[in-house]
Write a protein that holds these residues in place. Structure first.
Motif, mmCIF file in Angstrom:
data_model
loop_
_atom_site.group_PDB
_atom_site.id
_atom_site.type_symbol
_atom_site.label_atom_id
_atom_site.label_comp_id
_atom_site.label_asym_id
_atom_site.label_seq_id
_atom_site.Cartn_x
_atom_site.Cartn_y
_atom_site.Cartn_z
ATOM 1 N N LYS A 2 0.823 -1.202 0.000
ATOM 2 C CA LYS A 2 0.000 0.000 0.000
ATOM 3 C C LYS A 2 0.862 1.259 0.000
ATOM 4 C CE LYS A 2 -3.998 -1.965 2.338
ATOM 5 N NZ LYS A 2 -4.868 -1.879 3.515
ATOM 6 N N LYS A 3 2.005 1.200 0.724
ATOM 7 C CA LYS A 3 2.887 2.364 0.775
ATOM 8 C C LYS A 3 3.507 2.645 -0.584
ATOM 9 C CE LYS A 3 4.066 2.062 5.659
ATOM 10 N NZ LYS A 3 5.116 1.892 6.643
ATOM 11 N N SER A 4 3.872 1.627 -1.313
ATOM 12 C CA SER A 4 4.482 1.845 -2.624
ATOM 13 C C SER A 4 3.455 2.390 -3.624
ATOM 14 C CB SER A 4 5.123 0.559 -3.143
ATOM 15 O OG SER A 4 4.136 -0.446 -3.324
ATOM 16 N N ILE A 5 2.210 1.937 -3.528
ATOM 17 C CA ILE A 5 1.165 2.467 -4.415
ATOM 18 C C ILE A 5 0.899 3.933 -4.095
ATOM 19 C CG2 ILE A 5 -1.287 2.314 -5.009
ATOM 20 C CD1 ILE A 5 -1.060 -0.714 -4.664
ATOM 21 N N LEU A 6 0.849 4.250 -2.808
ATOM 22 C CA LEU A 6 0.629 5.631 -2.392
ATOM 23 C C LEU A 6 1.785 6.518 -2.839
ATOM 24 C CD1 LEU A 6 -1.094 7.661 -0.839
ATOM 25 C CD2 LEU A 6 0.152 7.001 1.214
ATOM 26 N N ALA A 7 3.009 6.053 -2.680
ATOM 27 C CA ALA A 7 4.186 6.826 -3.099
ATOM 28 C C ALA A 7 4.184 7.030 -4.608
ATOM 29 C CB ALA A 7 5.457 6.134 -2.653
ATOM 30 N N THR A 8 3.834 6.013 -5.370
ATOM 31 C CA THR A 8 3.778 6.121 -6.828
ATOM 32 C C THR A 8 2.707 7.124 -7.252
ATOM 33 O OG1 THR A 8 4.484 3.811 -7.016
ATOM 34 C CG2 THR A 8 3.490 4.820 -8.963
ATOM 35 N N ALA A 9 1.545 7.083 -6.597
ATOM 36 C CA ALA A 9 0.468 8.018 -6.924
ATOM 37 C C ALA A 9 0.874 9.451 -6.600
ATOM 38 C CB ALA A 9 -0.799 7.643 -6.179
ATOM 39 N N ALA A 12 3.383 10.644 -9.221
ATOM 40 C CA ALA A 12 2.690 10.883 -10.487
ATOM 41 C C ALA A 12 1.890 12.186 -10.437
ATOM 42 C CB ALA A 12 1.779 9.709 -10.812
ATOM 43 N N ALA A 13 1.257 12.456 -9.304
ATOM 44 C CA ALA A 13 0.474 13.685 -9.176
ATOM 45 C C ALA A 13 1.378 14.912 -9.204
ATOM 46 C CB ALA A 13 -0.340 13.653 -7.887
ATOM 47 N N CYS A 14 2.532 14.831 -8.564
ATOM 48 C CA CYS A 14 3.454 15.963 -8.535
ATOM 49 C C CYS A 14 4.147 16.171 -9.871
ATOM 50 C CB CYS A 14 4.490 15.775 -7.437
ATOM 51 S SG CYS A 14 3.776 15.900 -5.781
ATOM 52 N N ALA A 15 4.384 15.097 -10.601
ATOM 53 C CA ALA A 15 5.079 15.202 -11.875
ATOM 54 C C ALA A 15 4.232 15.923 -12.914
ATOM 55 C CB ALA A 15 5.457 13.809 -12.379
ATOM 56 N N HIS A 16 2.922 15.831 -12.798
ATOM 57 C CA HIS A 16 2.027 16.456 -13.779
ATOM 58 C C HIS A 16 1.360 17.716 -13.234
ATOM 59 C CE1 HIS A 16 2.582 13.115 -16.455
ATOM 60 N NE2 HIS A 16 2.243 12.263 -15.501
#
Length: 127
Positions: A2-9, A12-16
């Motif tokens: 769950k932590k890796s999914i949250l970190a990836t999200a 991704a949100a900050c990159a765009h």
């Protein structure tokens, strides 16, 4: 997991994220038009009329400590900030002001002064 999914999200949100821009608030606010007068009076007045349809309290028989409230209007039905009447016409807020250009500064220094008067929570002193 769950932590890796949250970190990836989050990445991704900050990159765009869209670009941000700064604002010079000193130039954005209080700018007068070229050739503005040294002073201009302005402001607004907000009168208010409030009426609460309320009858005095009746029918209290017990406990004995509450019986004296018969014939009185419940405080929640009074018009603030005085809480003395069920209807009231009042000058709720008035904000007179002066703005303009300071003479002798080649229209480079503007000023803006605003006052607050009325019968509201900001202008009333509670004891």
């Amino acid at each position: 997991m769950k932590k890796s999914i949250l970190a990836t999200a989050l990445v991704a949100a900050c990159a765009h994220a869209p670009a941000s821009f700064a604002t010079n608030w000193f130039q954005l606010q209080n700018n007068e038009q070229p050739g503005a007068a040294p002073y201009t009076f302005w402001g607004f007045v907000q009168p208010t009329y409030t009426h609460v349809y309320a009858d005095p309290v009746q029918g209290i028989t017990a406990p004995a400590g509450l019986v004296p409230y018969n014939g009185h209007v419940y405080l929640g039905n009074m018009v603030g900030p005085d809480l003395a009447h069920t209807d009231q016409l009042q000058l709720f807020r008035a904000r007179p002001g002066v703005r303009g250009v300071i003479p002798g500064t080649d229209e480079k220094i503007n000023y803006f002064v605003l006052g607050e008067v009325g019968n509201n929570g900001l202008t009333r002193e509670r004891h």
